[in-house]
Design an enzyme around this catalytic site. Structure first.
Site, PDB file in Angstrom:
ATOM      1  N   ASP A  61       0.863  -1.186   0.000  1.00 22.07           N
ATOM      2  CA  ASP A  61       0.000   0.000   0.000  1.00 22.07           C
ATOM      3  C   ASP A  61       0.901   1.238   0.000  1.00 22.07           C
ATOM      4  N   ALA A  85      -3.962   5.057  -7.257  1.00 22.18           N
ATOM      5  CA  ALA A  85      -5.026   5.954  -6.804  1.00 22.18           C
ATOM      6  C   ALA A  85      -6.342   5.200  -6.787  1.00 22.18           C
ATOM      7  N   GLU A  86      -7.265   5.707  -6.004  1.00 21.84           N
ATOM      8  CA  GLU A  86      -8.671   5.363  -6.196  1.00 21.84           C
ATOM      9  C   GLU A  86      -9.109   6.265  -7.342  1.00 21.84           C
ATOM     10  N   THR A 127      -4.901  14.395 -13.358  1.00 21.24           N
ATOM     11  CA  THR A 127      -6.063  14.318 -14.242  1.00 21.24           C
ATOM     12  C   THR A 127      -6.577  15.703 -14.611  1.00 21.24           C
ATOM     13  N   ASP A 128      -7.231  15.794 -15.768  1.00 18.90           N
ATOM     14  CA  ASP A 128      -7.859  17.069 -16.157  1.00 18.90           C
ATOM     15  C   ASP A 128      -9.021  17.438 -15.235  1.00 18.90           C
ATOM     16  N   GLU A 129      -9.494  16.457 -14.442  1.00 21.27           N
ATOM     17  CA  GLU A 129     -10.642  16.741 -13.570  1.00 21.27           C
ATOM     18  C   GLU A 129     -10.312  17.762 -12.488  1.00 21.27           C
ATOM     19  N   TYR A 155     -13.334  12.616  -5.667  1.00 21.55           N
ATOM     20  CA  TYR A 155     -12.183  12.090  -6.426  1.00 21.55           C
ATOM     21  C   TYR A 155     -11.302  13.229  -6.928  1.00 21.55           C
ATOM     22  N   LYS A 159      -7.379  14.372  -5.964  1.00 20.00           N
ATOM     23  CA  LYS A 159      -6.284  14.470  -6.933  1.00 20.00           C
ATOM     24  C   LYS A 159      -5.705  15.890  -6.919  1.00 20.00           C
ATOM     25  N   ASN A 185      -8.826   8.341 -20.643  1.00 13.60           N
ATOM     26  CA  ASN A 185      -8.143   7.295 -21.409  1.00 13.60           C
ATOM     27  C   ASN A 185      -9.111   6.170 -21.767  1.00 13.60           C
ATOM     28  N   PRO A 210     -26.602   1.894 -19.435  1.00 11.14           N
ATOM     29  CA  PRO A 210     -27.064   2.972 -18.565  1.00 11.14           C
ATOM     30  C   PRO A 210     -26.345   4.300 -18.796  1.00 11.14           C
ATOM     31  N   TYR A 212     -25.979   8.206 -18.120  1.00 11.43           N
ATOM     32  CA  TYR A 212     -26.379   9.162 -17.078  1.00 11.43           C
ATOM     33  C   TYR A 212     -26.998  10.416 -17.705  1.00 11.43           C
TER      34      TYR A 212
HETATM   35  P1  NAD Z   1      -7.178   2.070 -11.933  1.00 12.86           P
HETATM   36  O1  NAD Z   1      -8.240   2.256 -10.910  1.00 12.86           O
HETATM   37  O2  NAD Z   1      -7.431   1.210 -13.121  1.00 12.86           O
HETATM   38  O3  NAD Z   1      -5.861   1.495 -11.228  1.00 12.86           O
HETATM   39  C1  NAD Z   1      -5.395   1.970  -9.992  1.00 12.86           C
HETATM   40  C2  NAD Z   1      -4.307   1.027  -9.498  1.00 12.86           C
HETATM   41  O4  NAD Z   1      -3.798   1.565  -8.262  1.00 12.86           O
HETATM   42  C3  NAD Z   1      -4.802  -0.386  -9.200  1.00 12.86           C
HETATM   43  O5  NAD Z   1      -3.881  -1.340  -9.676  1.00 12.86           O
HETATM   44  C4  NAD Z   1      -4.875  -0.424  -7.677  1.00 12.86           C
HETATM   45  O6  NAD Z   1      -4.676  -1.723  -7.128  1.00 12.86           O
HETATM   46  C5  NAD Z   1      -3.745   0.517  -7.307  1.00 12.86           C
HETATM   47  N1  NAD Z   1      -3.929   1.119  -5.968  1.00 12.86           N
HETATM   48  C6  NAD Z   1      -5.031   1.716  -5.475  1.00 12.86           C
HETATM   49  N2  NAD Z   1      -4.827   2.109  -4.207  1.00 12.86           N
HETATM   50  C7  NAD Z   1      -3.544   1.773  -3.912  1.00 12.86           C
HETATM   51  C8  NAD Z   1      -2.735   1.923  -2.750  1.00 12.86           C
HETATM   52  N3  NAD Z   1      -3.206   2.505  -1.638  1.00 12.86           N
HETATM   53  N4  NAD Z   1      -1.464   1.472  -2.772  1.00 12.86           N
HETATM   54  C9  NAD Z   1      -0.967   0.875  -3.910  1.00 12.86           C
HETATM   55  N5  NAD Z   1      -1.692   0.681  -5.002  1.00 12.86           N
HETATM   56  C10 NAD Z   1      -2.966   1.132  -5.030  1.00 12.86           C
HETATM   57  O7  NAD Z   1      -6.762   3.542 -12.357  1.00 12.86           O
HETATM   58  P2  NAD Z   1      -6.325   4.115 -13.795  1.00 12.86           P
HETATM   59  O8  NAD Z   1      -7.528   4.461 -14.567  1.00 12.86           O
HETATM   60  O9  NAD Z   1      -5.287   3.238 -14.362  1.00 12.86           O
HETATM   61  O10 NAD Z   1      -5.654   5.506 -13.329  1.00 12.86           O
HETATM   62  C11 NAD Z   1      -4.278   5.531 -12.951  1.00 12.86           C
HETATM   63  C12 NAD Z   1      -3.921   6.962 -12.578  1.00 12.86           C
HETATM   64  O11 NAD Z   1      -4.165   7.834 -13.664  1.00 12.86           O
HETATM   65  C13 NAD Z   1      -4.754   7.503 -11.412  1.00 12.86           C
HETATM   66  O12 NAD Z   1      -3.901   8.277 -10.606  1.00 12.86           O
HETATM   67  C14 NAD Z   1      -5.798   8.382 -12.081  1.00 12.86           C
HETATM   68  O13 NAD Z   1      -6.172   9.436 -11.233  1.00 12.86           O
HETATM   69  C15 NAD Z   1      -5.026   8.901 -13.284  1.00 12.86           C
HETATM   70  N6  NAD Z   1      -5.815   9.221 -14.485  1.00 12.86           N
HETATM   71  C16 NAD Z   1      -6.712   8.330 -15.011  1.00 12.86           C
HETATM   72  C17 NAD Z   1      -7.379   8.643 -16.195  1.00 12.86           C
HETATM   73  C18 NAD Z   1      -8.355   7.673 -16.825  1.00 12.86           C
HETATM   74  O14 NAD Z   1      -9.020   8.033 -17.793  1.00 12.86           O
HETATM   75  N7  NAD Z   1      -8.469   6.438 -16.358  1.00 12.86           N
HETATM   76  C19 NAD Z   1      -7.145   9.869 -16.822  1.00 12.86           C
HETATM   77  C20 NAD Z   1      -6.234  10.770 -16.240  1.00 12.86           C
HETATM   78  C21 NAD Z   1      -5.571  10.432 -15.086  1.00 12.86           C
HETATM   79  O1  DAU Z   2     -10.863  12.914 -17.208  1.00 12.74           O
HETATM   80  C1  DAU Z   2     -10.031  11.978 -16.603  1.00 12.74           C
HETATM   81  C2  DAU Z   2     -10.834  11.081 -15.700  1.00 12.74           C
HETATM   82  O2  DAU Z   2     -11.597  10.214 -16.542  1.00 12.74           O
HETATM   83  C3  DAU Z   2      -9.968  10.274 -14.747  1.00 12.74           C
HETATM   84  O3  DAU Z   2      -9.319  11.167 -13.864  1.00 12.74           O
HETATM   85  C4  DAU Z   2     -10.801   9.267 -13.948  1.00 12.74           C
HETATM   86  O4  DAU Z   2      -9.963   8.453 -13.163  1.00 12.74           O
HETATM   87  C5  DAU Z   2     -11.551   8.389 -14.941  1.00 12.74           C
HETATM   88  O5  DAU Z   2     -12.374   7.469 -14.259  1.00 12.74           O
HETATM   89  C6  DAU Z   2     -12.395   9.250 -15.884  1.00 12.74           C
HETATM   90  O6  DAU Z   2     -13.467   9.901 -15.164  1.00 12.74           O
HETATM   91  P1  DAU Z   2     -14.952  10.031 -15.784  1.00 12.74           P
HETATM   92  O7  DAU Z   2     -15.904  10.240 -14.680  1.00 12.74           O
HETATM   93  O8  DAU Z   2     -14.961  10.993 -16.929  1.00 12.74           O
HETATM   94  O9  DAU Z   2     -15.087   8.543 -16.428  1.00 12.74           O
HETATM   95  P2  DAU Z   2     -16.281   7.472 -16.428  1.00 12.74           P
HETATM   96  O10 DAU Z   2     -15.863   6.384 -17.364  1.00 12.74           O
HETATM   97  O11 DAU Z   2     -16.702   7.106 -15.054  1.00 12.74           O
HETATM   98  O12 DAU Z   2     -17.464   8.292 -17.086  1.00 12.74           O
HETATM   99  C7  DAU Z   2     -17.323   8.887 -18.381  1.00 12.74           C
HETATM  100  C8  DAU Z   2     -18.618   9.623 -18.677  1.00 12.74           C
HETATM  101  O13 DAU Z   2     -19.653   8.660 -18.867  1.00 12.74           O
HETATM  102  C9  DAU Z   2     -19.101  10.526 -17.555  1.00 12.74           C
HETATM  103  O14 DAU Z   2     -19.693  11.685 -18.107  1.00 12.74           O
HETATM  104  C10 DAU Z   2     -20.151   9.696 -16.836  1.00 12.74           C
HETATM  105  C11 DAU Z   2     -20.736   8.849 -17.944  1.00 12.74           C
HETATM  106  N1  DAU Z   2     -21.210   7.502 -17.552  1.00 12.74           N
HETATM  107  C12 DAU Z   2     -20.360   6.690 -16.859  1.00 12.74           C
HETATM  108  C13 DAU Z   2     -20.766   5.426 -16.460  1.00 12.74           C
HETATM  109  C14 DAU Z   2     -19.842   4.547 -15.663  1.00 12.74           C
HETATM  110  C15 DAU Z   2     -22.463   7.058 -17.941  1.00 12.74           C
HETATM  111  O15 DAU Z   2     -23.220   7.797 -18.602  1.00 12.74           O
HETATM  112  N2  DAU Z   2     -22.863   5.801 -17.552  1.00 12.74           N
HETATM  113  C16 DAU Z   2     -22.070   4.979 -16.823  1.00 12.74           C
HETATM  114  O16 DAU Z   2     -22.510   3.849 -16.476  1.00 12.74           O
END
Ligand code: NAD
Ligand code: DAU
Length: 341
Positions: A61, A85-86, A127-129, A155, A159, A185, A210, A212
């Protein structure tokens, strides 16, 4: 010069793609993956590299100071890249606590270890969020690195808190940091709670899709490999103390993404079901990637039309990976989040 890189969160979606990219491109680097294997982490994702001599997996962790410091002592990393990250907005609305702990305090622990052992670069994957959202009726507006932090969900707030702490460690302690803020991504190993893989999995099972609210929210999609290449460029050419936005001007409304998935899979749009909106739902994300393009020469290589086809093909070819996930505790999560939505 060969480097040792600690990659945290490397058993998750983007982290695992980054591990593959680095092992492939830099065969003389040592990659050490530190991951807690939460619900989102999956060791089977890393199966193809587990036996490589220059790869090591450690289950730990990032909040566990003792474990983190012991690993740094043993490995003496040159570079740390923090993906751990979560990451799911919906889960942060249900239970913010673990987001603050992992995303902020975990970052602190990693940076304290990075200071003590003198790493040459600590990179924070953000993240851009953190910029909040943009209005739907102002397509001329984009997030630049100067856009004020203005978060919406627990979230994104966690971040943003981490980003501020990273910049504070740079200014106060001189820790050599960089931060990347990327848009949404998509690609292989994306956990099926997120929009694109969830819609693929549901469509394949002829289950409701589903969407939103009205599905009009806009996200700026980037193929995961392009994100990994951007981080690679920042590590090798980026300036310490700087933030780099990462995105490819590929904005799409959610409803259009879901319709594309239906079309690609030959499924009827009648599967689309409009459900109760996400609380505090951000309207539009849109990155201005000028800085990373002009300074580091990074540009996205995969167009959405190709990336989405590749991604769907991957989910069709790797059913065992995601079916194992959705057969487990994910079922309870799905019932809780979507049961009476
Ligand atoms: P993910 O949820 O798929 O993976 C997260 C990983 O982190 C998992 O393997 C989990 O086991 C590990 N983890 C969680 N808590 C931990 C802890 N306390 N100690 C060690 N490991 C831990 O996430 P992702 O989508 O791959 O995102 C990775 C990073 O990129 C995150 O920091 C997220 O904020 C950032 N990010 C994601 C996106 C996206 O679109 N997914 C976009 C921009 C930035
Ligand atoms: O922008 C970067 C972020 O993108 C990352 O930092 C986050 O870790 C990553 O999870 C993602 O966040 P979003 O909230 O944009 O992604 P998500 O896939 O959860 O949702 C994308 C869009 O789709 C959002 O507007 C919500 C909508 N949605 C999502 C789900 C899961 C739906 O309409 N239905 C759904 O069931």
């Amino acid at each position: 010069m060969p480097k040792t890189i600690i990659v945290t969160g490397g058993a998750g979606f983007i982290g695992s793609n980054f591990v593959f990219h680095m092992l492939d491109k830099y065969p003389d680097y040592r990659i050490v993956c530190l991951d807690k294997l939460t619900y989102a982490g999956n060791l089977s994702t890393l199966e193809s590299v587990l036996n490589k001599p220059n790869f090591r997996f450690v289950k730990a962790d990032i909040c566990d100071r003792e474990a983190v410091f012991a690993l740094f002592e043993e490995e003496r990393p040159d570079v740390v890249v923090n993906f751990a990250a979560e990451s799911h907005v919906d889960r942060s609305i249900e239970d913010p606590g673990i987001f603050l702990k992992t995303n902020i305090l975990g970052t602190q622990t990693l940076m304290d270890a990075s200071r003590k052992f003198g790493v040459e670069r600590y990179h924070q994957v953000s993240t851009d969020e953190v910029y909040g959202d943009l209005p739907l009726d102002r397509p001329d507006l984009f997030f630049t690195e100067e856009t004020p932090i203005h978060t919406s969900s627990p979230y994104s707030s966690s971040k943003a808190g981490a980003d501020l702490l990273v910049l504070a460690y740079y200014r106060t302690f001189g820790l050599p940091v960089t931060i990347s803020r990327c848009s949404n991504n998509y690609g292989p190993y994306h956990f099926p709670e997120k929009l694109i893989p969830l819609m693929i999995a549901n469509a394949l099972a002829d289950k409701p899709l589903p969407v939103y609210g009205k599905g009009e929210n806009v996200r700026d999609w980037l193929y995961v490999e392009d994100h990994c290449k951007a981080i690679d460029a920042i590590l090798h050419k980026g300036r310490v103390g700087e933030v780099y936005n990462v995105g490819g001007h590929n904005e799409m409304a959610n409803i259009d993404i879901v319709k594309i998935i239906c079309r690609e899979l030959g499924k009827p749009e009648s599967l689309i079901t409009f459900v109760t909106d996400r609380k505090g739902h951000d309207l539009r994300y849109a990155i201005d990637p000028t800085k990373i393009r002009d300074e580091l020469g990074w540009q996205p290589e995969t167009k959405f039309a190709d990336g989405v086809k590749k991604t769907i093909r991957w989910y069709l070819d790797n059913e065992a990976w995601w079916k194992a996930i959705i057969a487990g505790e994910y079922r309870d999560y799905y019932e809780k989040m979507y049961g009476d939505r």
